[in-house]
Structures are given as C-alpha cells and as structure tokens.
Design an enzyme around this catalytic site. Structure first.
Site, mmCIF file in Angstrom:
data_model
loop_
_atom_site.group_PDB
_atom_site.id
_atom_site.type_symbol
_atom_site.label_atom_id
_atom_site.label_comp_id
_atom_site.label_asym_id
_atom_site.label_seq_id
_atom_site.Cartn_x
_atom_site.Cartn_y
_atom_site.Cartn_z
ATOM 1 N N ARG A 160 0.840 -1.202 0.000
ATOM 2 C CA ARG A 160 0.000 0.000 0.000
ATOM 3 C C ARG A 160 0.872 1.249 0.000
ATOM 4 O O ARG A 160 2.023 1.219 0.430
ATOM 5 C CB ARG A 160 -0.924 0.023 1.204
ATOM 6 C CG ARG A 160 -0.212 0.132 2.564
ATOM 7 C CD ARG A 160 -0.196 1.541 3.112
ATOM 8 N NE ARG A 160 0.516 1.661 4.383
ATOM 9 C CZ ARG A 160 1.754 2.085 4.498
ATOM 10 N NH1 ARG A 160 2.468 2.387 3.427
ATOM 11 N NH2 ARG A 160 2.329 2.199 5.685
ATOM 12 N N GLU B 110 -0.975 10.891 7.709
ATOM 13 C CA GLU B 110 0.153 10.129 8.268
ATOM 14 C C GLU B 110 0.211 10.283 9.778
ATOM 15 O O GLU B 110 0.105 11.386 10.308
ATOM 16 C CB GLU B 110 1.453 10.630 7.630
ATOM 17 C CG GLU B 110 2.449 9.548 7.371
ATOM 18 C CD GLU B 110 1.943 8.534 6.337
ATOM 19 O OE1 GLU B 110 1.445 7.466 6.777
ATOM 20 O OE2 GLU B 110 2.053 8.793 5.136
ATOM 21 N N HIS B 111 0.397 9.139 10.433
ATOM 22 C CA HIS B 111 0.424 9.078 11.906
ATOM 23 C C HIS B 111 -0.903 9.560 12.496
ATOM 24 O O HIS B 111 -0.935 10.147 13.571
ATOM 25 C CB HIS B 111 1.613 9.857 12.474
ATOM 26 C CG HIS B 111 2.918 9.157 12.210
ATOM 27 N ND1 HIS B 111 3.404 8.163 13.004
ATOM 28 C CD2 HIS B 111 3.811 9.303 11.191
ATOM 29 C CE1 HIS B 111 4.554 7.718 12.508
ATOM 30 N NE2 HIS B 111 4.822 8.391 11.406
ATOM 31 N N ASP C 82 -3.712 7.259 12.090
ATOM 32 C CA ASP C 82 -4.577 6.081 12.317
ATOM 33 C C ASP C 82 -4.656 5.687 13.788
ATOM 34 O O ASP C 82 -5.732 5.421 14.316
ATOM 35 C CB ASP C 82 -4.220 4.893 11.400
ATOM 36 C CG ASP C 82 -2.808 4.357 11.529
ATOM 37 O OD1 ASP C 82 -1.980 4.976 12.247
ATOM 38 O OD2 ASP C 82 -2.510 3.317 10.906
ATOM 39 N N ASP D 87 -2.858 -0.151 7.433
ATOM 40 C CA ASP D 87 -2.273 -1.102 6.472
ATOM 41 C C ASP D 87 -3.186 -2.308 6.280
ATOM 42 O O ASP D 87 -3.394 -2.785 5.164
ATOM 43 C CB ASP D 87 -0.898 -1.581 6.972
ATOM 44 C CG ASP D 87 0.058 -0.421 7.226
ATOM 45 O OD1 ASP D 87 -0.239 0.701 6.773
ATOM 46 O OD2 ASP D 87 1.076 -0.633 7.897
ATOM 47 N N TYR E 127 8.579 5.411 16.780
ATOM 48 C CA TYR E 127 7.155 5.195 16.479
ATOM 49 C C TYR E 127 6.330 5.021 17.768
ATOM 50 O O TYR E 127 5.373 5.755 18.002
ATOM 51 C CB TYR E 127 7.002 4.005 15.524
ATOM 52 C CG TYR E 127 5.595 3.797 15.029
ATOM 53 C CD1 TYR E 127 5.165 4.338 13.821
ATOM 54 C CD2 TYR E 127 4.677 3.065 15.774
ATOM 55 C CE1 TYR E 127 3.861 4.162 13.364
ATOM 56 C CE2 TYR E 127 3.377 2.874 15.329
ATOM 57 C CZ TYR E 127 2.981 3.418 14.125
ATOM 58 O OH TYR E 127 1.691 3.234 13.678
HETATM 59 C C1 GLA Z 1 3.170 2.637 9.842
HETATM 60 C C2 GLA Z 1 2.036 1.929 10.581
HETATM 61 C C3 GLA Z 1 0.674 2.522 10.211
HETATM 62 C C4 GLA Z 1 0.682 4.053 10.326
HETATM 63 C C5 GLA Z 1 1.888 4.637 9.594
HETATM 64 C C6 GLA Z 1 2.014 6.131 9.781
HETATM 65 O O1 GLA Z 1 3.108 2.332 8.486
HETATM 66 O O2 GLA Z 1 2.042 0.557 10.271
HETATM 67 O O3 GLA Z 1 -0.320 1.978 11.030
HETATM 68 O O4 GLA Z 1 0.654 4.459 11.661
HETATM 69 O O5 GLA Z 1 3.103 4.045 10.031
HETATM 70 O O6 GLA Z 1 0.934 6.796 9.200
#
Ligand code: GLA
Length: 352
Positions: free
Chosen positions: A37, A43-44, A46, A146, A196
């Site tokens: 994907r 971004e960041h 979810d 994802d 993260y």
């Molecule tokens: C990684 C995580 C996702 C999301 C992205 C940032 O890919 O697996 O769940 O948090 O980082 O958007």
C-alpha cells in the site's frame, strides 16, 4: 527514465507453485495475494482515531498452501532478499500452548495471524486480528491503516478510512492523465523502531491532558487553549495530528472533484508538518520531496508511511513522470528506486 516493473501476479504464482511442488511433492490447493500500500495523505493519524487515505498497489505478496492433518504448520519463503529459501515448522497453537514470537523474524507475522485468527469475524475484525498480530508478534504498536487497505482496496480507487468508526469510502483515482509515483529512498534509519511507539505515547498523553479520548476529539483551537497543559514537544506532535486529520478530509474532497492542485498543496503541507512538528522525516526524504516539487507537472509530494526512511509519494501529470524520475535521481545523494502503480485491488483468493 523508467520505473521498475513489479513482477506480475501470474509470474509470481508460477514461481510459488514450482517452489511448493519441489518442497512438498504436490500441487498447492489454495493461492492468495495481498497488496502493498501507499498512503496518499493522513500520516500518523490512524492510531489517533483519525482519517487516512491510502491506496493498494500492484505489488503483491503471494501465498500458496494446502491443509495438512498432523497439527503442524510448515512454512517456506523464497524471498528475493535471501540467497536460499528459508523454512520453519511449528505445531498449531492449542488452548494450553500459544505460539510465541521469535526467530526467524519474517515468520512472526504468520505466527501472529495464526495465533489470533480464531478471534476473527467480519472484515473489520479480520483487519484487527492482523493488527494484533503486528502488535504482539512483530512488536510494532501500529494503527489499522495497512490491514484495512490490504483487505478493502479496490482497483481505480483510493480508500478514505475513518479509523475511529472503521467506516470506509472509496474515492475514484483512475484518471489516465494522473500518475502516482512512489520513490524509495532505499534508506531505513534504525531510529524509526523506537520513535514510532514514542510518538504514539506522546499523542495519547496530550489527549489525556486535554481530557479527551484521542486526538481525533481535539480541535485546533482547543489544543491552542490547552497549550500550558502539555509539553512543547507534545504540543507540536498534536498540532501535526490535528492538522493532518483536517488535511486528509480536505484532500479526499479535492480528489473527488478532480482538484489535483489542491490535493498536491495538502500533500506538501503534510510533509512539512511531518518534518517540522512530528519530526519523523529525514534528510533523504526531504531531498526527494524538494527535487520532485521543482519539476513542472508535479502537483505535490511527501514522505509516506512511518518515516525515518522508506518512500515518498508524488502526485503528478502522467506525462511528467519520466522527467520527474530523471530529475529526482540527479538531485538525490543516494540511489532511488521508482514505482508507478495504479490503485489496485485488495487481498484475494486466486484461481489455480
Ligand atoms: C506505519 C504503521 C501505520 C501508520 C503509519 C504512519 O506504516 O504501520 O499503522 O501508523 O506508520 O501513518
């Protein structure tokens, strides 16, 4: 300049069937594919119950298999990165004995899904099972983006996901004059694995300090008003998330009405916010974005995914793709790899 051509599903399937036959001396009974994907924006957000707008890619992981009756699971992977095929065998979990993560690390995702699978139900619950597998077996406290896009992606569409309600809506993305270019920086800074979970914790702390369930519930004015209640860093992290959720809603609307310029502007704002407020970019990703933005025909560009390396995503006129790749490669201090992918379907069972 040409983008790398992803292996076609039929080629992968033929290779997987051959490997299965050699290993187990029979034809596999089942084949499934699941896509990679790319996140266009959001971004960041979810794991903050926010909005995301990813699309599934034509790059897939393919799995073939057959049931067995002796209570064992045999895995064989023919990853391109390994010289030799790698194998692992373990017993199915029982009520008395759970599977545990360990080495080889590639098998942890499979083990995690097997362990949690009995809890799965509808599609959203299946995505949650895969998310739990990633939390408890791969050790990444990821969000749900994802897994949901891998299950629900549809050809010719991006998918707007509301990570609070798990409602999804398809946004058409099939204009032949438009291209989505993915540029791999081919760097991965180890910092990412520790930063993260730290970002996730910081966001949760800010939400708690403001008396909210999650940052999804926080408006920018409320964050400004509560500035004294949170650390300076926490404030900037939350400002990214709150702004990014709003940008994602705006970007989905812009894409629906074919306003690519507006979409591109939001992508660029997203990148700068990830770079300056959320601090998950790196010099390589910044270089790739700036190089892309200087090419006529590019609407927008940003880092995509967790950050600290990995890829950028660029929205551009299809006719500008070749000169954009050329220019990025000339400007980039490292070696980039390019993929041009249409929005593709999610995971599916293949005919054998
Ligand atoms: C990684 C995580 C996702 C999301 C992205 C940032 O890919 O697996 O769940 O948090 O980082 O958007």
């Amino acid at each position: 300049m040409a983008a790398s051509r992803p292996p076609q599903v039929q080629e992968l399937l033929a290779e997987a069937r051959r490997a299965f036959r050699e290993e187990f001396g029979a034809e596999p009974e089942l084949a499934v594919s699941a896509p990679g994907r790319v996140n266009l924006i959001g971004e960041h957000t979810d794991y903050n119950q926010g909005l995301v707008l990813p699309m599934a890619l034509e790059l897939v992981t393919l799995l073939v298999g057959s049931p067995r009756t002796d209570g064992l699971v045999s895995l064989l992977t023919t990853s391109k990165d390994a010289d030799e095929p790698q194998r692992l065998q373990f017993p199915l979990p029982t009520v008395h004995r759970s599977l545990e993560p360990g080495t080889p690390r590639w098998a942890n995702y499979v083990k995690g899904v097997i362990q949690h699978y009995p809890d799965s139900g509808a599609i959203a619950a299946r995505a949650q099972v895969c998310q739990r597998a990633e939390h408890s077996f791969a050790g990444v406290p990821c969000g749900i983006m994802d897994q949901l896009i891998a299950l629900l992606g549809q050809k010719g569409h991006a998918l707007l996901i509301d990570c609070r309600s798990l409602e999804t809506s398809l946004v058409p993305l099939s204009d032949p004059k438009l291209a989505v270019l993915i540029t791999n920086s081919n760097v991965r800074h180890s910092l990412g694995s520790s930063e993260y979970p730290l970002r996730r914790r910081q966001c949760e702390e800010v939400a708690r300090a403001l008396g909210k369930e999650s940052l999804r519930e926080v408006r920018l004015e409320e964050l400004e008003a509560g500035r004294e209640l949170v650390s300076k860093e926490g404030f900037r992290r939350a400002r990214h998330v709150v702004g990014e959720i709003r940008r994602t809603a705006q970007a989905a609307a812009a894409l629906s009405r074919g306003d690519y310029k507006a979409f591109g502007r939001l992508m660029v704002e997203s990148h700068y916010s990830l770079r300056d407020d959320y601090e998950v970019s790196c010099s390589e990703l910044d270089q790739l974005v700036e190089a892309a933005l200087s090419v006529p025909g590019v609407y927008g560009s940003r880092m995509t995914g967790g950050g600290f390396g990995g890829c950028t995503v660029t929205l551009l006129e299809a006719s500008a793709a070749s000169r954009t790749m050329q220019h990025i490669q000339e400007q980039y201090s490292g070696t980039a790899t390019f993929y041009l992918s249409q929005a593709a379907d999610g995971a599916k069972v293949l005919c054998l």
